[in-house]
Design a protein around this motif. Structure first.
Motif, PDB file in Angstrom:
ATOM      1  N   LEU A  54      -5.243   1.234 -10.285  1.00 38.58           N
ATOM      2  CA  LEU A  54      -4.612   2.256  -9.467  1.00 38.58           C
ATOM      3  C   LEU A  54      -3.342   1.787  -8.767  1.00 38.58           C
TER       4      LEU A  54
ATOM      5  N   TRP B 195     -15.928   5.463  -9.370  1.00 40.94           N
ATOM      6  CA  TRP B 195     -14.658   5.705  -8.696  1.00 40.94           C
ATOM      7  C   TRP B 195     -14.647   5.089  -7.304  1.00 40.94           C
TER       8      TRP B 195
ATOM      9  N   MET C 173      -1.634   5.335 -12.142  1.00 37.80           N
ATOM     10  CA  MET C 173      -2.834   4.848 -12.816  1.00 37.80           C
ATOM     11  C   MET C 173      -2.440   4.035 -14.031  1.00 37.80           C
TER      12      MET C 173
ATOM     13  N   THR D  12      -9.598  -0.573  -8.345  1.00 33.65           N
ATOM     14  CA  THR D  12      -8.296  -0.653  -7.677  1.00 33.65           C
ATOM     15  C   THR D  12      -7.227  -1.294  -8.550  1.00 33.65           C
TER      16      THR D  12
ATOM     17  N   VAL E  84      -5.478   8.475  -4.306  1.00 29.61           N
ATOM     18  CA  VAL E  84      -4.680   7.509  -5.068  1.00 29.61           C
ATOM     19  C   VAL E  84      -3.233   7.523  -4.590  1.00 29.61           C
TER      20      VAL E  84
END
Length: 239
Positions: A128, A103, A11, A125, A34
């Motif tokens: 991530l 999310w 992250m 995204t 993730v």
């Protein structure tokens, strides 16, 4: 039970220090998704990531029936969960732009099969996938045994500073990151009793990270916290 490695959870640091708005089951589901996300998959908005209850149970060392319940609950609430972070501060430290992002853009749950498919929202995204600097990455297996969202959030933020072994954070910011009840914010004794000390104990027991906290005062008021922990090169973390 031997837990699978589970891949890395990566992250952007902005997201690590944001409010996540997730309970433990939702946090587990998001972290597992993730860990399965690749740069190629992130480039395809709306591509679903499938997670079965059996894999979920194995990853987090829980019974299958508990996994089914957590996945069912997560799919009912995750669509309405959002991340909240402060994009910009003013010259005097005041908040001038607060950003909220969902999310996920969609979620599917197969009744009777115990399988969830989620698609991350396009806006999230970029936070991530490690395409540039300022990302924090950790092995999902190292957090899998944690049973508290407070412990997990503390773990993520310590991992962000694992090279220096020191995390110093403003008290107000700490409450935002940990998403503590409002009553704790005016009572440090409650914060220490119900948030900090249990989290430090669980990290020591489950991740082998031994950390200490030093409250920093300005006058009589505690305004900052300084967490010190073993340097990453000295840690003996289980894989």
């Amino acid at each position: 039970m031997n837990l699978p490695a589970g891949g890395n959870v990566t992250m952007h640091n902005t997201l690590v220090s944001a409010s996540h708005g997730l309970n433990l089951g939702e946090k587990r589901l998001v972290a597992m998704a993730v860990a399965k996300l690749s740069p190629k998959a992130a480039a395809l908005p709306g591509k679903p990531i499938r997670i079965s209850a059996m894999d979920f149970a194995e990853q987090f060392g829980i019974e299958p029936d508990v996994a089914y319940k957590q996945l069912r609950s997560a799919q009912e609430h995750l669509y309405n969960r959002s991340i909240r972070h402060i994009e910009h501060y003013g010259p005097n430290g005041q908040k001038i732009e607060v950003v909220k992002m969902r999310w996920i853009s969609s979620i599917r749950y197969k009744e009777g099969e115990g399988e969830v498919s989620i698609a991350f929202a396009p806006e999230i995204t970029q936070f991530l996938v490690q395409l540039k600097k300022h990302f924090t990455s950790y092995q999902l297996s190292k957090a899998a045994a944690l049973r508290s969202t407070y412990s997990w959030r503390l773990f993520e933020n310590l991992e962000r500073f694992r090279e220096t072994g020191v995390w110093e954070v403003d008290m107000d910011r700490f409450h935002i990151i940990m998403e503590t009840p409002k009553s704790y914010r005016a009572n440090f004794a409650q914060t220490r009793r119900w948030v900090i000390d249990p989290s430090l104990s669980e990290l020591a027991a489950q991740t082998n990270i031994t950390a200490e906290v030093e409250p920093i005062r300005q006058g009589r008021k505690i305004t900052r916290l300084r967490f010190t922990f073993e340097n990453a090169s000295q840690m003996n973390l289980p894989l």
